[in-house]
Design a protein around this motif. Sequence first.
Motif, PDB file in Angstrom:
ATOM      1  N   LEU A 178      -9.031  -0.241  -0.972  1.00 37.25           N
ATOM      2  CA  LEU A 178      -8.569  -0.866   0.473  1.00 37.25           C
ATOM      3  C   LEU A 178      -9.395  -0.839   1.469  1.00 37.25           C
ATOM      4  O   LEU A 178      -9.031  -1.217   2.581  1.00 37.25           O
ATOM      5  CB  LEU A 178      -7.280  -0.159   0.151  1.00 37.25           C
ATOM      6  CG  LEU A 178      -6.039  -0.217  -0.632  1.00 37.25           C
ATOM      7  CD1 LEU A 178      -4.642   0.464  -0.461  1.00 37.25           C
ATOM      8  CD2 LEU A 178      -5.683  -2.212  -0.885  1.00 37.25           C
ATOM      9  N   ALA A 204      -6.467   5.152  -0.481  1.00 40.34           N
ATOM     10  CA  ALA A 204      -7.355   3.468   0.016  1.00 40.34           C
ATOM     11  C   ALA A 204      -8.553   3.667   0.118  1.00 40.34           C
ATOM     12  O   ALA A 204      -9.012   2.267  -0.373  1.00 40.34           O
ATOM     13  CB  ALA A 204      -6.838   3.881   1.357  1.00 40.34           C
ATOM     14  N   ALA A 215       0.783  -1.317  -0.104  1.00 41.07           N
ATOM     15  CA  ALA A 215      -0.046  -0.138  -0.115  1.00 41.07           C
ATOM     16  C   ALA A 215       1.104   0.971  -0.228  1.00 41.07           C
ATOM     17  O   ALA A 215       0.269   2.330   0.048  1.00 41.07           O
ATOM     18  CB  ALA A 215      -1.329   0.193   1.371  1.00 41.07           C
TER      19      ALA A 215
END
Length: 339
Positions: free
Chosen positions: A132, A127, A47
């Motif tokens: 995510l 994100a 990430a």
Amino acid sequence: MPCADVRSRAWRLDHAPAIAHGQVVATRARVDLVATRAALPGELGAAVDAFERYLRLERNRSGHTVRAYVGDAVGLLDHLAKLGGRRVGDLDLGMLRGWLAIQRNGGAARTTLARRAAALRTFSAWAHRAGLIDNDPAQLLASPRAHRSLPPVLAVDEAAAVMQAGADEPSALATRDRLIVELLYATGIRVSELVGLDLDDVDRERRVVRVLGKGAKERTVPYGLAAERALADWLRSARPALARESSGPALLLGARGGRLDPRAARAVVHARIAAVPGAPDLGPHGLRHSAATHLLDGGADLRTVQELLGHASLATTQIYTHVSVERLRAVYTQAHPRA
């Protein structure tokens, strides 16, 4: 040895321990960050890599901003991992607030906390868009309002003295140093913008420079006759004396012929200002601030100064510049019907 050169060397010697200590601290911080990033669990590390690519390629953020935001993301995800999280989706508002609280308890300044909160909001929003996390917890994240302390500025006569410091030194480096302070003060550009200038970024006929600022935004900034004279001296003999095959198109060169490093430019500015008795210890940002203040005091409107400085928001320019009491009084007397 000329007096100005003696003072310049004295400034470097006086500040050498602090400079060396700062470099050691910065190096240790970078090493720690690399080690922490490498130790992140697989998905968290991936990430961070994806977030860095997003900042560089999609948002086109400056290298400094990328390093700062990525460092904050690494710190946050390391905090998450220590709490047992293994996925970005494990983040919640409590964890974000908890990490900021740790920074505050560690003595982080309000400006630093505000910057880190902005980094968390950027990371969380990214994100969420990347799938995510199911929602964006940072939408509810508040950050402390940073105290904007205005740095000191040079008086007009002090600025003139800085421009004259070392004027009689004939060396190529002294000629370059005069150009550094003249261009910074004449244009108000950032030191990173200054060292990034190429030869074809300067239009000497119109006396303007083409600057690539934050966010890869280009703007054109004028400069005056004094800076043009310093530029002519530099291009006529000093730059050719330092230039090498590897110099490329860089306008300003270091002692070995490469593009001038921002740290070297900062040292030049500090040393030149130190040569003026009574002048505050300022770096390139201080010259930028002084230029903006003197423009406003001379009658320039705030919108024009905003364009010259490359500020995205007029509010930034309002906070960034001093307006003297004399200027306020003059405008009031001219504008108010019962002044």
